[in-house]
Design an enzyme around this catalytic site. Structure first.
Site, PDB file in Angstrom:
ATOM      1  N   SER A  19       0.862  -1.183   0.000  1.00 50.13           N
ATOM      2  CA  SER A  19       0.000   0.000   0.000  1.00 50.13           C
ATOM      3  C   SER A  19       0.899   1.234   0.000  1.00 50.13           C
ATOM      4  O   SER A  19       1.740   1.387   0.895  1.00 50.13           O
ATOM      5  CB  SER A  19      -0.908  -0.007   1.235  1.00 50.13           C
ATOM      6  OG  SER A  19      -1.683   1.172   1.290  1.00 50.13           O
ATOM      7  N   TRP A  83      -8.046   6.681  -0.985  1.00 52.67           N
ATOM      8  CA  TRP A  83      -7.813   5.329  -1.491  1.00 52.67           C
ATOM      9  C   TRP A  83      -6.796   4.607  -0.589  1.00 52.67           C
ATOM     10  O   TRP A  83      -7.015   3.480  -0.148  1.00 52.67           O
ATOM     11  CB  TRP A  83      -7.315   5.424  -2.935  1.00 52.67           C
ATOM     12  CG  TRP A  83      -7.019   4.102  -3.607  1.00 52.67           C
ATOM     13  CD1 TRP A  83      -6.024   3.243  -3.307  1.00 52.67           C
ATOM     14  CD2 TRP A  83      -7.738   3.524  -4.694  1.00 52.67           C
ATOM     15  NE1 TRP A  83      -6.044   2.160  -4.126  1.00 52.67           N
ATOM     16  CE2 TRP A  83      -7.097   2.302  -5.007  1.00 52.67           C
ATOM     17  CE3 TRP A  83      -8.831   3.923  -5.463  1.00 52.67           C
ATOM     18  CZ2 TRP A  83      -7.531   1.476  -6.037  1.00 52.67           C
ATOM     19  CZ3 TRP A  83      -9.256   3.099  -6.493  1.00 52.67           C
ATOM     20  CH2 TRP A  83      -8.620   1.874  -6.760  1.00 52.67           C
ATOM     21  N   ASP A  86      -8.306   3.861   2.823  1.00 50.99           N
ATOM     22  CA  ASP A  86      -9.232   2.722   2.791  1.00 50.99           C
ATOM     23  C   ASP A  86      -8.480   1.397   2.634  1.00 50.99           C
ATOM     24  O   ASP A  86      -8.873   0.370   3.201  1.00 50.99           O
ATOM     25  CB  ASP A  86     -10.242   2.895   1.648  1.00 50.99           C
ATOM     26  CG  ASP A  86     -11.316   3.928   1.964  1.00 50.99           C
ATOM     27  OD1 ASP A  86     -11.529   4.207   3.167  1.00 50.99           O
ATOM     28  OD2 ASP A  86     -11.944   4.450   1.023  1.00 50.99           O
ATOM     29  N   GLU A  87      -7.392   1.431   1.850  1.00 52.23           N
ATOM     30  CA  GLU A  87      -6.537   0.235   1.769  1.00 52.23           C
ATOM     31  C   GLU A  87      -6.019  -0.148   3.153  1.00 52.23           C
ATOM     32  O   GLU A  87      -6.005  -1.326   3.529  1.00 52.23           O
ATOM     33  CB  GLU A  87      -5.337   0.505   0.842  1.00 52.23           C
ATOM     34  CG  GLU A  87      -5.599   0.334  -0.624  1.00 52.23           C
ATOM     35  CD  GLU A  87      -4.343   0.544  -1.450  1.00 52.23           C
ATOM     36  OE1 GLU A  87      -4.412   0.350  -2.667  1.00 52.23           O
ATOM     37  OE2 GLU A  87      -3.284   0.898  -0.879  1.00 52.23           O
ATOM     38  N   LEU A  88      -5.595   0.864   3.869  1.00 48.35           N
ATOM     39  CA  LEU A  88      -5.054   0.626   5.210  1.00 48.35           C
ATOM     40  C   LEU A  88      -6.103  -0.003   6.119  1.00 48.35           C
ATOM     41  O   LEU A  88      -5.804  -0.939   6.888  1.00 48.35           O
ATOM     42  CB  LEU A  88      -4.548   1.936   5.810  1.00 48.35           C
ATOM     43  CG  LEU A  88      -3.955   1.855   7.222  1.00 48.35           C
ATOM     44  CD1 LEU A  88      -2.762   0.903   7.249  1.00 48.35           C
ATOM     45  CD2 LEU A  88      -3.537   3.242   7.708  1.00 48.35           C
TER      46      LEU A  88
END
Length: 692
Positions: A19, A83, A86-88
């Site tokens: 990420s 983005w 939200d990945e995290l």
């Protein structure tokens, strides 16, 4: 939450998911990292073909969950992207639900800025949050705080980017090669132990907890601790299993230098930093106070070790767990560790299974070996270490070889078992060692008050000594009856220690041939305080009337037959008479017993009375089973002496003296074999000797 083993059972599509904020690192650091991963055969998810939007698409969500390791590459502008945030969130969810490994790289940003969202990093985060609600802001903020607490590589700490990337690749390979642990499969009773310890650890509690695993040597504390470390390690940012603490303790330093060196070794292992050097004893707190750590300190035997490595809970970050294994309960009391799990001995069924898994790789005995297995667990006292050592030594052997080993176990302690068990004895001070040996030989399964009376002359502080032996898991004292219990293998260790002493320093005599020489040739010394004489293998012995003259410190005398059971059976069958128990030793009527004798057990005393010179002033316990007694003393002084004796030393425990009848609190009672201990409960005010 998924089970701890769920990550081990999954099939992963990618080794690594990264990420990152593209403009910051894609064409620089990330490209070099990907190249290194390719050289090392590490597959990394490639997101270049995925069209970016305002929210994470299902393909990306699926790819995060299909990666064994997630690397969060935190850069200055990372929080400017919803983005990335939200990945995290998804990465941390996979870490919690599936045991996904999360690694961090701080690229041009300080971990504290990530945790607290300060500086430029915080400014971009606030700008991103301006377009979203308060609930989203709180979720992202918590995620950044959590990931900022995961120890990782800090770009600013490296002067060479290539070496940093090589180090990251090496760490990834190590984590990928950490295959599902099967080292502890089939260990009998392990799951139950782990369940109880997990309950004590209370892993949902956000504070720091210290928990101890206690029990005697060889019970399995280290095995349980290693399994616990394997089970829980992925739930912590940093973990460390510190073993061989006895061996790694530096010598030749003062206490400050000793603790400093111990901390250096400890932090080098925890932080994976070779040969770390520190300036002061606050280094553990400085390095770990914001880290969620799992630390296991195995085989702690000194309070100084705990003071050096885990002196305060505040040294470790929220959610940390410190597990200590030890045989020494006093250390835990001194350090204030109240949560303890005591590892008890396995039941007979479990002991049989432990033995059979080692000997046959089966859960139960082969046909025809059942009785031999039962004999072995009795000889081993259900101690797991002993069962494993003996079981493995018997693997693949025939039944007659088993019988040879079992017969040898009756008298010889396996060296591997002795090496482990003797450590506790050897760590004692001289007085406690002396008490240990006397319990091993004379006072196992005896009342602790009786033992205190035996040493009432003050030569040994019995109260303190018993407490230390309990603290060190070398004895147990039952809450009902205050009975001292020492494991049979520890008693063997005590006997071995006596045999290894220099003959002229030996306080307790055990060897039958040595005792025969002492009694026949008057070769005893003032060092001797106790004799335990097994006459089972003695055919004939004539005791010199001056045999005890030089042993004026002799206080404990026990003469017995360890193989009485067969003789008793022969007596019942009419094949032998009770006189056969009395014809081995010949004692002259004028023999002089030591004046300071406190403990006299003589099975099958051969004469009709004790010598007239016998002095009972110090006697605490008298046991003369199967003797030929017609009276205790000859001569007119008998009643006068006994009256004075009983009046002054009324706590005497007279176990059995043949056919005597005693008046106890004005009640005439025959002290039979089954009434032995009743005499200790009453004041002996008068003693009447009657001849049957």
């Amino acid at each position: 939450m998924a089970s701890s083993s769920s990550s081990s059972l999954r099939s992963w599509r990618f080794n690594v998911f990264t990420s990152f904020h593209g403009p910051d690192v894609r064409k620089t650091f990330l490209s070099h990292l990907r190249e290194q991963f390719n050289r090392n055969g590490i597959s990394m998810f490639d997101d270049e073909r995925i069209e970016r939007g305002q929210t994470i698409g299902p393909e990306l969500m699926e790819s995060i969950g299909e990666s064994r390791i997630a690397i969060v590459l935190l850069s200055k502008n990372y929080a400017s992207s919803s983005w990335c945030l939200d990945e995290l969130l998804e990465i941390l969810k996979c870490k919690e639900d599936m045991g996904q490994v999360v690694m961090t790289i701080f690229y041009g940003v300080d971990p504290s800025a990530v945790r607290k969202q300060t500086g430029d990093f915080g400014k971009f985060f606030n700008e991103t949050c301006a377009s979203y609600g308060e609930g989203e802001r709180r979720r992202w903020s918590k995620a950044l705080n959590d990931v900022g607490n995961i120890a990782g590589e800090h770009f600013l700490n490296w002067v060479n980017e290539a070496k940093m990337i090589a180090k990251i690749a090496k760490d990834v390979l190590q984590k990928l090669n950490a295959t599902p642990c099967r080292d502890f499969e089939g260990i009998v009773g392990l799951d139950a132990h782990l369940k109880e310890i997990e309950s004590l650890l209370d892993l949902d509690y956000d504070g720091v907890k210290m928990v101890a695993i206690t029990g005697p040597a060889g019970i399995g504390k280290t095995t349980i601790a290693r399994a616990l470390h394997s089970l829980l390690s992925r739930r912590f940012q940093l973990t460390c299993f510190v073993d061989n603490l006895r061996e790694i303790c530096p010598s030749g330093l003062d206490e400050y230098g000793w603790k400093k060196r111990l901390q250096e070794n400890f932090l080098s292992k925890v932080l994976n930093h070779k040969d770390m050097r520190i300036c002061h004893l606050g280094a553990v707190k400085e390095n770990l106070c914001d880290q969620k750590v799992l630390i296991i300190l195995d085989d702690v035997n000194s309070l100084k070790q705990l003071e050096a490595l885990a002196n305060e809970s505040a040294w470790f970050g929220p959610g940390s767990r410190i597990v200590v294994t030890t045989e020494n309960l006093e250390i835990l009391q001194q350090h204030g560790i109240g949560s303890t799990y005591h590892v008890g001995f396995p039941f007979d069924e479990e002991a049989i299974e432990i033995l059979c898994r080692c000997a046959f790789r089966l859960r139960s005995p082969l046909y025809g070996f059942e009785v031999l297995c039962t004999r072995i667990i009795r000889l081993c006292g259900n101690l797991p270490l002993a069962l494993c050592v003996v079981g493995k030594s018997l693997r693949g052997k025939k039944k007659d070889e088993w019988e040879d080993v079992v017969n040898r176990l009756e008298t010889i302690l396996d060296q591997g078992i002795e090496d482990v068990l003797k450590v506790g004895y050897e760590s004692l001070e001289e007085n406690e060692q002396t008490l240990f040996l006397h319990i091993a030989v004379f006072f196992n399964n005896e009342d602790s008050d009786l033992v205190k009376a035996m040493f009432s002359d003050g030569t040994i502080d019995v109260k303190r000594g018993l407490q230390i032996l309990v603290y060190r898991s070398l004895i147990e004292i039952s809450t009902y009856g205050n009975i001292i219990e020492m494991h049979k293998l520890l008693r063997r260790v005590g006997r071995q220690a006596i045999h290894k002493q220099e003959p002229w320093k030996r306080q307790i005599l055990l060897d039958a041939h040595e005792i025969c020489d002492v009694l026949e040739n008057e070769t005893g010394t003032r060092a001797v305080s106790g004799i335990s004489f097994d006459i089972s293998g003695i055919n004939d012995l004539i005791v010199d009337e001056r045999a005890f003259k030089r042993m004026y410190n002799l206080q404990f005398l026990k003469v017995y037959k360890s193989r009485d059971d067969k003789l008793k059976f022969d007596i019942l069958a009419g094949e032998k008479s009770r006189d056969d128990m009395n014809d081995v030793i010949h004692i002259p009527e004028e023999m002089k017993f030591p004046r300071r004798l406190r403990f006299l057990h003589w099975n099958a005393y051969p004469n009709k009375c004790l010598p007239p010179s016998f002095h009972p002033e110090y006697l605490v316990e008298l046991d003369m089973k199967h003797g030929k007694f017609e009276h205790l003393w000859k001569g007119t002084q008998e009643n006068e002496m006994m009256f004075e004796f009983i009046s002054t030393y009324h706590e005497l425990n007279i176990v059995e003296c043949g056919a005597h009848v005693f008046t106890v609190e004005k009640e005439i009672r025959r002290l039979g074999f089954d009434q032995a201990n009743k005499a200790t409960q009453s004041l002996l005010s008068t003693l009447i000797l009657l001849k049957e």
